[in-house]
Design a protein around this motif. Structure first.
Motif, short mmCIF file in Angstrom:
data_model
loop_
_atom_site.label_atom_id
_atom_site.label_comp_id
_atom_site.label_asym_id
_atom_site.label_seq_id
_atom_site.Cartn_x
_atom_site.Cartn_y
_atom_site.Cartn_z
N LEU A 157 94.63 25.48 184.38
CA LEU A 157 95.72 24.85 183.31
C LEU A 157 94.69 23.83 182.42
O LEU A 157 94.83 23.80 181.56
CB LEU A 157 96.28 23.84 184.35
CG LEU A 157 97.64 24.21 184.94
CD1 LEU A 157 98.35 23.38 185.86
CD2 LEU A 157 98.60 25.01 183.80
N LEU A 158 93.43 23.48 183.01
CA LEU A 158 92.39 22.78 182.39
C LEU A 158 91.99 23.54 181.13
O LEU A 158 91.95 23.10 179.81
CB LEU A 158 91.46 22.43 183.21
CG LEU A 158 90.28 21.66 182.35
CD1 LEU A 158 90.70 20.35 181.58
CD2 LEU A 158 89.18 21.14 183.37
N LEU A 198 91.78 14.17 183.99
CA LEU A 198 93.13 14.43 183.58
C LEU A 198 94.21 13.70 182.93
O LEU A 198 94.91 14.05 182.19
CB LEU A 198 93.87 15.24 184.81
CG LEU A 198 93.17 16.65 185.24
CD1 LEU A 198 93.97 17.34 186.39
CD2 LEU A 198 92.72 17.68 184.37
N ALA A 199 94.13 12.45 183.50
CA ALA A 199 94.95 11.22 182.56
C ALA A 199 94.36 10.81 181.44
O ALA A 199 95.41 10.45 180.59
CB ALA A 199 94.99 10.23 183.62
N VAL A 200 93.38 11.36 181.00
CA VAL A 200 92.94 10.92 179.75
C VAL A 200 93.24 11.93 178.53
O VAL A 200 93.71 11.53 177.43
CB VAL A 200 91.47 10.85 179.78
CG1 VAL A 200 90.76 10.24 178.19
CG2 VAL A 200 91.01 9.56 180.63
N PHE A 201 93.53 13.18 178.95
CA PHE A 201 93.62 14.12 177.75
C PHE A 201 95.23 13.92 177.25
O PHE A 201 94.92 14.18 176.01
CB PHE A 201 93.86 15.53 178.72
CG PHE A 201 92.64 16.13 178.79
CD1 PHE A 201 91.55 16.60 178.08
CD2 PHE A 201 92.20 16.33 180.09
CE1 PHE A 201 90.45 17.11 178.09
CE2 PHE A 201 91.06 16.89 180.45
CZ PHE A 201 90.10 17.52 179.49
N PRO A 202 96.14 13.59 177.81
CA PRO A 202 97.29 13.42 176.99
C PRO A 202 97.19 12.31 175.77
O PRO A 202 97.96 12.34 174.74
CB PRO A 202 98.31 12.98 178.06
CG PRO A 202 97.83 13.62 179.28
CD PRO A 202 96.37 13.34 179.12
N ILE A 203 96.45 11.08 176.16
CA ILE A 203 96.10 10.18 175.23
C ILE A 203 95.67 10.65 173.79
O ILE A 203 96.11 10.38 172.88
CB ILE A 203 95.58 8.87 175.92
CG1 ILE A 203 95.86 8.65 176.89
CG2 ILE A 203 95.31 7.94 175.00
CD1 ILE A 203 95.18 7.62 177.97
N ALA A 204 94.71 11.40 174.26
CA ALA A 204 93.94 12.09 173.00
C ALA A 204 94.72 12.64 172.21
O ALA A 204 95.02 12.76 171.02
CB ALA A 204 92.84 12.75 173.49
N MET A 247 99.86 18.49 174.67
CA MET A 247 100.29 17.24 175.52
C MET A 247 101.06 17.65 176.62
O MET A 247 100.69 17.21 177.97
CB MET A 247 100.95 16.49 174.76
CG MET A 247 101.18 15.04 175.50
SD MET A 247 102.36 13.80 174.85
CE MET A 247 104.01 14.86 175.07
N VAL A 248 101.88 18.74 176.50
CA VAL A 248 102.76 19.31 177.59
C VAL A 248 101.96 19.85 178.68
O VAL A 248 101.91 19.51 179.95
CB VAL A 248 103.88 19.95 177.16
CG1 VAL A 248 104.23 20.93 178.12
CG2 VAL A 248 105.00 19.22 176.10
N ILE A 249 100.99 20.59 178.51
CA ILE A 249 100.15 21.49 179.42
C ILE A 249 99.24 20.51 180.03
O ILE A 249 98.91 20.56 181.45
CB ILE A 249 99.24 22.51 178.66
CG1 ILE A 249 100.06 23.44 178.12
CG2 ILE A 249 98.42 23.00 179.59
CD1 ILE A 249 100.96 24.22 179.08
N SER A 250 98.70 19.37 179.39
CA SER A 250 97.91 18.44 179.97
C SER A 250 98.52 17.43 181.06
O SER A 250 97.91 17.33 182.07
CB SER A 250 97.00 17.38 178.84
OG SER A 250 98.03 16.67 178.25
N VAL A 251 99.67 17.13 180.68
CA VAL A 251 100.51 16.40 181.72
C VAL A 251 101.06 17.25 182.96
O VAL A 251 100.89 16.86 183.84
CB VAL A 251 101.77 15.87 180.99
CG1 VAL A 251 102.75 15.37 182.09
CG2 VAL A 251 101.47 14.73 179.98
N LEU A 252 101.30 18.52 182.62
CA LEU A 252 101.52 19.59 183.63
C LEU A 252 100.23 19.60 184.55
O LEU A 252 100.41 19.52 185.85
CB LEU A 252 102.09 20.76 183.26
CG LEU A 252 102.05 21.82 184.34
CD1 LEU A 252 103.48 21.61 185.18
CD2 LEU A 252 102.34 23.23 183.68
N GLY A 253 98.94 19.60 184.12
CA GLY A 253 97.93 19.60 184.83
C GLY A 253 97.46 18.63 185.76
O GLY A 253 97.12 18.55 187.05
N LEU A 254 97.88 17.28 185.05
CA LEU A 254 97.87 16.39 185.95
C LEU A 254 98.76 15.93 187.19
O LEU A 254 98.29 15.75 188.27
CB LEU A 254 98.21 14.79 184.95
CG LEU A 254 98.01 13.57 185.26
CD1 LEU A 254 96.60 13.25 186.16
CD2 LEU A 254 98.42 12.52 184.64
#
Length: 575
Positions: free
Chosen positions: A341-342, A419-425, A523-530
């Motif tokens: 996922l990452l 993983l929590a930082v990715f969606p913000i970017a 954003m969707v994939i990064s939230v799923l990974g988290l």
């Protein structure tokens, strides 16, 4: 080493008996692990420079990707959306080839050894870089990208080799940080030089232009061959660097596969002869004689071969196959999903962001919070310097911050923080195109903020994911297979990610919503990974337990302070 560990454990136990050393890295005062205390540093160094192959081959073209595809178009009215889709396909071909060949590479590594697979991969990378630079059509560059991906399908072999070189858990964090660290270094070199060396007659006129220093033919339009092949210089540089890696890999890298470490290696034999010749020529008059030669041998990687193996009976010269059901435990399967996922969103960002920065600026007359379009219209040198500068930033935080954070939070918590930082970017990134093109300072500040968030997250996330994957292996014989499958899934994700990202970016550009790819995909994939990371477990490094006895899974329990690391080993039992 055992005596030191026991002594340290005894001291910590006597001074503070209440402290429970369930994990030697957390209980008492563990031995401080530094970069200089890593075992087998010469071998790790050689493996590290071989690791430069993938970042140089894969990221060098990103700053000029938009302009490369535009220059190869047969139609003069090609839209940015069409270029984005082709860029996604070109980036994806590299990773698709990695995905398709990662299993064969794992088989080659298990049959012939780790070293031959690395050497063959380097040769293919050198050839593909040269061919790519002198290609003049879209089909040709795609073919060379496929060959480059095949040559770099052995990333899992390098990770396995790292695990076989460094077996002690206390060194694991820094050892597994080394390959991502070198990867970031290769990214920095590739992005900076890819951006600056592309189209050198335009970007470096003082060297290659009509009056350039290196325009020996005094061609009025600049160096002739660079005019015909404007994107060849970055790839020739890559080939030169990888030739150095190949030299060290052939002559100084030692085999680590159990059962093959004692086999005669003619490359090592020639390397030893070169070192002897070097010492005779340059140190003939040295007064310290043998002592100095001994230091030279260690520096160049001439360690006694049995230092790479623990003093336990040798394991048979084969690993578990990826078809073996024994390796697919719940921990392995869950970790492999997270491992995939990452790169699914990170690789898409690495392709979409440079294309977004290259896309011409669009004046949005009446934008809304969600509907606006365009890019920033930046040149390839500017894009390359921005991306490479944050590659340097990633290296610095890998060296200075990640080891301490990992020791403080643990591998799994560090992974979740990243993983929590990715969606913000990803939420903020598309709004960069709303900044007026005349306000260069504000545009630069916005790019810096996005890259700060994304690079920090991936710098903490990638090494943590590799450690978690290694610790999920049920037995040391499964390391090669687990990393082979992990590399296969990662390669598939890095192939699908840019392809989907390029298509969605083009679709969003066509409908006037450039944020489509950022919010609807990344954003969707990064939230799923988290969310998925809460399925993972910290895990333990798999260990050999003596002749014929292999640890099949970790089972933690309380260990007295006096037992230290040996007590922890006794607490482990097979499933």
């Amino acid at each position: 080493m055992r005596d030191n560990n026991n002594a340290s454990s005894s001291r910590s136990g006597s001074s503070n008996p209440a402290m429970s050393p369930n994990d030697p890295s957390k209980g008492g005062k563990p031995e401080v692990v530094t970069w200089m205390s890593l075992p087998h540093k010469p071998q790790l160094f050689i493996l590290a420079i071989c690791r430069l192959s993938e970042p140089l081959s894969n990221t060098c073209l990103l700053p000029y990707l938009y302009y490369l595809i535009r220059s190869l178009q047969t139609s003069p009215d090609t839209s940015p959306a069409s270029i984005s889709r082709q860029a996604g396909l070109l980036v994806s071909l590299f990773a698709f080839s990695q995905f398709a060949t990662s299993v064969p590479w794992a088989s080659v590594a298990n049959r012939l050894g780790r070293k031959p697979s690395i050497v063959i991969g380097l040769v293919l990378s050198i050839v593909s870089n040269i061919g790519f630079g002198f290609s003049t059509s879209i089909p040709a560059v795609m073919c060379w990208r496929v060959l480059a991906g095949i040559g770099n399908g052995n990333t899992g072999v390098m990770r396995t080799m790292t695990a076989e070189i460094v077996k002690e858990r206390k060194y694991q964090s820094r050892a597994f940080l080394l390959l991502p660290l070198v990867f970031n270094s290769g990214v920095v070199i590739g992005l900076a030089l890819g951006g600056c060396l592309a189209d050198p007659i335009v970007n470096l006129p003082w060297l290659f232009g009509p009056t350039g220093v290196w325009n020996f033919g005094k061609d009025p339009e600049g160096v002739a061959w660079m005019r015909a092949y404007p994107f060849a210089l970055p790839t020739l540089f890559n080939a030169a660097v990888l030739s150095i890696s190949l030299f060290f890999g052939v002559f100084f890298l030692k085999e680590t596969m159990p059962g093959k470490t004692d086999h005669k290696d003619y490359g090592i034999v020639v390397g030893e002869a070169m070192k002897s010749l070097y010492r005779r020529i340059f140190h003939k008059e040295s007064g310290s004689g043998y002592g100095y030669a001994s230091l030279q041998e260690e520096d160049l990687g001439n360690e006694v071969s049995n230092q790479l193996e623990p003093p336990t009976p040798k394991t048979p010269g084969f690993g578990l196959s990826i078809t073996s059901r024994a390796i697919y435990t719940r921990e392995v399967l869950v970790t492999i999903v997270s491992f995939g996922l990452l790169p699914l969103h990170n690789s898409a960002f690495m392709q979409v962001f440079p294309v977004f920065l290259s896309t011409p600026y669009f004046k949005n007359t009446s934008p809304t919070a969600l509907k606006f379009n365009g890019g920033l219209g930046m040149s390839s040198p500017t894009i390359g310097l921005f991306l490479s500068a944050f590659g340097i930033f990633g290296i610095l935080i890998q060296l200075c911050i990640y080891p301490s954070l990992q020791a403080w939070l643990g591998t799994l918590r560090s992974y979740r923080v990243a993983l929590a930082v990715f969606p913000i970017a990803y939420i903020v990134a598309p709004y960069l195109c709303l900044i007026p093109e005349t306000n260069v300072a504000l545009q630069s500040l916005g790019i810096v903020c996005i890259l700060f968030l994304q690079v920090t997250a991936r710098t903490f996330g990638i090494p943590s994911s590799v450690i978690l994957l290694t610790n999920s292996a049920p037995t040391p014989l499964a390391l090669g297979a687990v990393h082979g499958v992990g590399n296969m899934i990662s390669s598939l994700a890095r192939a699908v990610g840019p392809l989907i990202g390029g298509v969605i970016f083009g679709f969003g550009h066509d409908i006037g919503v450039v944020g489509t790819v950022w919010w609807g995909y990344l954003m969707v994939i990064s939230v799923l990974g988290l969310a998925w990371s809460w399925m993972l477990k910290e895990g333990e490094r798999p260990r050999e337990m003596g002749r014929g006895a292999i640890e099949l899974g970790p089972a933690r329990k309380e260990v007295d302070a006096e037992k230290g690391e040996e007590g922890e080993k006794e607490a482990l039992c097979p499933k």
